[in-house]
Design a protein around this motif. Structure first.
Motif, PDB file in Angstrom:
ATOM      1  N   ASN A  66       0.803  -1.189   0.084  1.00 44.08           N
ATOM      2  CA  ASN A  66      -0.014  -0.004   0.023  1.00 44.08           C
ATOM      3  C   ASN A  66       0.863   1.264  -0.031  1.00 44.08           C
ATOM      4  O   ASN A  66       0.416   2.277  -0.808  1.00 44.08           O
ATOM      5  CB  ASN A  66      -0.851   0.023   1.161  1.00 44.08           C
ATOM      6  CG  ASN A  66      -2.142  -1.157   0.976  1.00 44.08           C
ATOM      7  OD1 ASN A  66      -2.423  -1.446  -0.077  1.00 44.08           O
ATOM      8  ND2 ASN A  66      -2.591  -1.468   2.065  1.00 44.08           N
ATOM      9  N   LYS A  67       1.785   1.222   0.800  1.00 44.38           N
ATOM     10  CA  LYS A  67       2.744   2.494   0.668  1.00 44.38           C
ATOM     11  C   LYS A  67       3.262   2.669  -0.556  1.00 44.38           C
ATOM     12  O   LYS A  67       3.433   3.932  -1.006  1.00 44.38           O
ATOM     13  CB  LYS A  67       3.933   2.064   1.789  1.00 44.38           C
ATOM     14  CG  LYS A  67       4.971   3.261   1.953  1.00 44.38           C
ATOM     15  CD  LYS A  67       5.897   2.971   3.129  1.00 44.38           C
ATOM     16  CE  LYS A  67       6.941   4.534   2.979  1.00 44.38           C
ATOM     17  NZ  LYS A  67       7.976   4.062   4.046  1.00 44.38           N
ATOM     18  N   SER A  68       3.842   1.591  -1.407  1.00 42.59           N
ATOM     19  CA  SER A  68       4.402   1.571  -2.697  1.00 42.59           C
ATOM     20  C   SER A  68       3.384   2.203  -3.687  1.00 42.59           C
ATOM     21  O   SER A  68       3.492   3.140  -4.471  1.00 42.59           O
ATOM     22  CB  SER A  68       4.914   0.334  -3.048  1.00 42.59           C
ATOM     23  OG  SER A  68       5.942  -0.092  -2.132  1.00 42.59           O
ATOM     24  N   LEU A  69       1.943   1.800  -3.509  1.00 43.90           N
ATOM     25  CA  LEU A  69       1.061   2.144  -4.343  1.00 43.90           C
ATOM     26  C   LEU A  69       0.801   3.674  -3.970  1.00 43.90           C
ATOM     27  O   LEU A  69       0.542   4.474  -5.006  1.00 43.90           O
ATOM     28  CB  LEU A  69      -0.378   1.187  -3.988  1.00 43.90           C
ATOM     29  CG  LEU A  69      -0.087   0.004  -4.823  1.00 43.90           C
ATOM     30  CD1 LEU A  69      -1.378  -1.096  -4.278  1.00 43.90           C
ATOM     31  CD2 LEU A  69      -0.095  -0.081  -6.336  1.00 43.90           C
ATOM     32  N   ASP A  70       0.764   3.942  -2.942  1.00 40.27           N
ATOM     33  CA  ASP A  70       0.476   5.537  -2.547  1.00 40.27           C
ATOM     34  C   ASP A  70       1.587   6.439  -3.333  1.00 40.27           C
ATOM     35  O   ASP A  70       1.354   7.162  -3.578  1.00 40.27           O
ATOM     36  CB  ASP A  70       0.421   5.574  -1.058  1.00 40.27           C
ATOM     37  CG  ASP A  70      -0.730   5.094  -0.447  1.00 40.27           C
ATOM     38  OD1 ASP A  70      -1.787   4.942  -1.309  1.00 40.27           O
ATOM     39  OD2 ASP A  70      -0.742   4.978   0.780  1.00 40.27           O
ATOM     40  N   THR A  71       2.944   5.972  -2.981  1.00 36.24           N
ATOM     41  CA  THR A  71       3.935   6.500  -3.572  1.00 36.24           C
ATOM     42  C   THR A  71       3.808   6.710  -5.181  1.00 36.24           C
ATOM     43  O   THR A  71       3.994   7.864  -5.679  1.00 36.24           O
ATOM     44  CB  THR A  71       5.181   6.072  -3.104  1.00 36.24           C
ATOM     45  OG1 THR A  71       5.428   5.803  -1.828  1.00 36.24           O
ATOM     46  CG2 THR A  71       6.456   6.821  -3.803  1.00 36.24           C
ATOM     47  N   ALA A  72       3.385   5.693  -5.787  1.00 34.70           N
ATOM     48  CA  ALA A  72       3.398   5.664  -7.095  1.00 34.70           C
ATOM     49  C   ALA A  72       2.019   6.493  -7.722  1.00 34.70           C
ATOM     50  O   ALA A  72       2.350   7.354  -8.532  1.00 34.70           O
ATOM     51  CB  ALA A  72       3.023   4.203  -7.615  1.00 34.70           C
ATOM     52  N   ARG A  73       1.104   6.405  -6.910  1.00 35.73           N
ATOM     53  CA  ARG A  73      -0.227   7.328  -7.141  1.00 35.73           C
ATOM     54  C   ARG A  73      -0.031   8.705  -7.081  1.00 35.73           C
ATOM     55  O   ARG A  73      -0.286   9.647  -8.007  1.00 35.73           O
ATOM     56  CB  ARG A  73      -1.372   6.984  -6.166  1.00 35.73           C
ATOM     57  CG  ARG A  73      -2.842   6.839  -7.051  1.00 35.73           C
ATOM     58  CD  ARG A  73      -3.744   6.228  -5.880  1.00 35.73           C
ATOM     59  NE  ARG A  73      -3.735   4.821  -6.043  1.00 35.73           N
ATOM     60  CZ  ARG A  73      -3.447   4.138  -4.828  1.00 35.73           C
ATOM     61  NH1 ARG A  73      -3.367   4.531  -3.690  1.00 35.73           N
ATOM     62  NH2 ARG A  73      -3.924   2.906  -5.108  1.00 35.73           N
ATOM     63  N   LYS A  74       0.814   9.016  -6.229  1.00 40.99           N
ATOM     64  CA  LYS A  74       1.312  10.487  -5.914  1.00 40.99           C
ATOM     65  C   LYS A  74       2.015  10.981  -6.947  1.00 40.99           C
ATOM     66  O   LYS A  74       1.965  11.940  -7.539  1.00 40.99           O
ATOM     67  CB  LYS A  74       2.135  10.531  -4.798  1.00 40.99           C
ATOM     68  CG  LYS A  74       2.521  11.977  -4.200  1.00 40.99           C
ATOM     69  CD  LYS A  74       3.315  12.180  -2.840  1.00 40.99           C
ATOM     70  CE  LYS A  74       3.774  13.498  -2.488  1.00 40.99           C
ATOM     71  NZ  LYS A  74       4.450  13.418  -1.457  1.00 40.99           N
ATOM     72  N   SER A  75       3.078  10.363  -7.484  1.00 39.82           N
ATOM     73  CA  SER A  75       3.890  10.389  -8.614  1.00 39.82           C
ATOM     74  C   SER A  75       3.208  10.759  -9.944  1.00 39.82           C
ATOM     75  O   SER A  75       3.483  11.531 -10.608  1.00 39.82           O
ATOM     76  CB  SER A  75       5.103   9.467  -8.893  1.00 39.82           C
ATOM     77  OG  SER A  75       5.923   9.580  -9.936  1.00 39.82           O
ATOM     78  N   TRP A  76       2.218   9.798 -10.166  1.00 39.98           N
ATOM     79  CA  TRP A  76       1.396   9.624 -11.052  1.00 39.98           C
ATOM     80  C   TRP A  76       0.404  10.934 -11.447  1.00 39.98           C
ATOM     81  O   TRP A  76       0.358  11.891 -12.297  1.00 39.98           O
ATOM     82  CB  TRP A  76       0.319   8.761 -11.382  1.00 39.98           C
ATOM     83  CG  TRP A  76       1.164   7.243 -11.583  1.00 39.98           C
ATOM     84  CD1 TRP A  76       2.428   7.083 -12.276  1.00 39.98           C
ATOM     85  CD2 TRP A  76       0.762   6.101 -11.240  1.00 39.98           C
ATOM     86  NE1 TRP A  76       2.581   5.688 -12.249  1.00 39.98           N
ATOM     87  CE2 TRP A  76       1.776   4.937 -11.676  1.00 39.98           C
ATOM     88  CE3 TRP A  76      -0.228   5.434 -10.479  1.00 39.98           C
ATOM     89  CZ2 TRP A  76       1.748   3.771 -11.222  1.00 39.98           C
ATOM     90  CZ3 TRP A  76      -0.505   4.238 -10.228  1.00 39.98           C
ATOM     91  CH2 TRP A  76       0.575   3.139 -10.547  1.00 39.98           C
ATOM     92  N   ASN A  77      -0.165  11.344 -10.283  1.00 36.64           N
ATOM     93  CA  ASN A  77      -0.896  12.619 -10.016  1.00 36.64           C
ATOM     94  C   ASN A  77      -0.004  13.750 -10.259  1.00 36.64           C
ATOM     95  O   ASN A  77      -0.405  14.785 -10.942  1.00 36.64           O
ATOM     96  CB  ASN A  77      -1.673  12.708  -8.635  1.00 36.64           C
ATOM     97  CG  ASN A  77      -2.623  11.479  -8.471  1.00 36.64           C
ATOM     98  OD1 ASN A  77      -3.307  11.098  -9.652  1.00 36.64           O
ATOM     99  ND2 ASN A  77      -3.070  11.357  -7.249  1.00 36.64           N
ATOM    100  N   GLU A  78       1.119  14.044  -9.859  1.00 39.98           N
ATOM    101  CA  GLU A  78       2.075  15.084  -9.794  1.00 39.98           C
ATOM    102  C   GLU A  78       2.189  15.235 -11.500  1.00 39.98           C
ATOM    103  O   GLU A  78       2.104  16.459 -12.208  1.00 39.98           O
ATOM    104  CB  GLU A  78       3.282  15.067  -9.115  1.00 39.98           C
ATOM    105  CG  GLU A  78       2.988  15.130  -7.689  1.00 39.98           C
ATOM    106  CD  GLU A  78       4.401  14.858  -6.753  1.00 39.98           C
ATOM    107  OE1 GLU A  78       5.472  14.524  -7.291  1.00 39.98           O
ATOM    108  OE2 GLU A  78       4.364  15.050  -5.759  1.00 39.98           O
ATOM    109  N   ASP A  79       2.492  14.067 -12.128  1.00 41.91           N
ATOM    110  CA  ASP A  79       2.759  14.293 -13.601  1.00 41.91           C
ATOM    111  C   ASP A  79       1.721  14.689 -14.195  1.00 41.91           C
ATOM    112  O   ASP A  79       1.724  15.575 -15.183  1.00 41.91           O
ATOM    113  CB  ASP A  79       3.198  12.911 -14.181  1.00 41.91           C
ATOM    114  CG  ASP A  79       4.653  12.455 -13.498  1.00 41.91           C
ATOM    115  OD1 ASP A  79       5.602  13.349 -13.112  1.00 41.91           O
ATOM    116  OD2 ASP A  79       5.018  11.290 -13.752  1.00 41.91           O
ATOM    117  N   ASN A  80       0.450  14.298 -13.976  1.00 40.18           N
ATOM    118  CA  ASN A  80      -0.851  14.523 -14.624  1.00 40.18           C
ATOM    119  C   ASN A  80      -1.231  16.010 -14.572  1.00 40.18           C
ATOM    120  O   ASN A  80      -1.383  16.694 -15.340  1.00 40.18           O
ATOM    121  CB  ASN A  80      -1.854  13.743 -14.127  1.00 40.18           C
ATOM    122  CG  ASN A  80      -2.082  12.255 -14.678  1.00 40.18           C
ATOM    123  OD1 ASN A  80      -1.345  12.101 -15.749  1.00 40.18           O
ATOM    124  ND2 ASN A  80      -2.570  11.380 -14.070  1.00 40.18           N
TER     125      ASN A  80
END
Length: 159
Positions: free
Chosen positions: A21-35
Motif C-alpha cells: 500500500n505504501k508503494s502504491l501510494d507513492t506511485a499514485r502521488k507521482s502519477w498525479n503530480e505528472d498529470n
C-alpha cells in the motif's frame, strides 16, 4: 519456505500489505503530480497564440538539438581518449580514472591522460619497490658485484 507459506502468517501478511500500500501510494502521488504538470502545460499552451507556440516549439527543438550535439561530442571525445590510451600503450584502467567525455578539446584531454598515467606508474612502481624490499628481494642497485668490473673471460672468436 515458499512465499505463500510466509504470507500464511497473519503478521507477515499485514506487513506485506502495508508495504504494498505504501508503494502504491507513492506511485499514485507521482502519477498525479505528472498529470497535474501535463494539465498545466496543456492549459498554458492553449492560451498561447500560434506565433508563441511556434517560438516555444522552436526553443524546445533547439534545446534538444544542442543536447544531442553535446552527447555526440562527449562520445567522440571519449572515443578519441580511448584511442589515445591504446596508441600510447597505457593501462586501460586510466579510462576509469578520467572522465574522458568531460573535455572540450583533445590536447587538454591528452595532457590529463599523460599526467594520470605518470602518477599511476609512479604509484605502482613505488608500491612494487616497497613490497619487494619488505620480502627481501634485492634490486640490482643493492646487489654487490661478485666480480670486479672489466673482468675479461678471454674468449676467442670462432671462425
Amino acid at each position: 519456505m515458499s512465499f505463500d507459506e510466509f504470507l500464511s502468517n497473519p503478521e507477515n501478511q499485514a506487513e506485506f500489505d502495508r508495504r504494498v500500500n505504501k508503494s502504491l501510494d507513492t506511485a499514485r502521488k507521482s502519477w498525479n503530480e505528472d498529470n497535474e504538470k501535463k494539465k498545466a502545460e496543456i492549459e498554458a499552451n492553449a492560451k498561447l497564440t500560434a506565433e508563441e507556440r511556434a517560438k516555444k516549439q522552436l526553443a524546445d527543438i533547439t534545446k534538444e538539438r544542442d543536447d544531442l550535439k553535446r552527447t555526440i561530442s562527449q562520445r567522440d571525445m571519449k572515443e578519441k581518449g580511448l584511442n589515445y590510451i591504446k596508441s600510447k600503450g597505457y593501462n586501460d584502467m586510466i579510462s576509469d580514472l578520467v572522465d574522458l567525455s568531460a573535455y572540450d578539446d583533445e590536447d587538454s584531454m591528452n595532457k590529463a591522460i599523460d599526467n594520470i598515467n605518470g602518477k599511476l606508474s609512479n604509484a605502482i612502481n613505488k608500491g612494487v619497490n616497497t613490497k619487494t624490499r619488505e620480502v627481501g628481494y634485492k634490486t640490482p642497485e643493492t646487489v654487490k658485484p661478485t666480480q670486479p668490473k672489466g673482468f675479461d673471460f678471454n674468449f676467442t672468436s670462432v671462425k
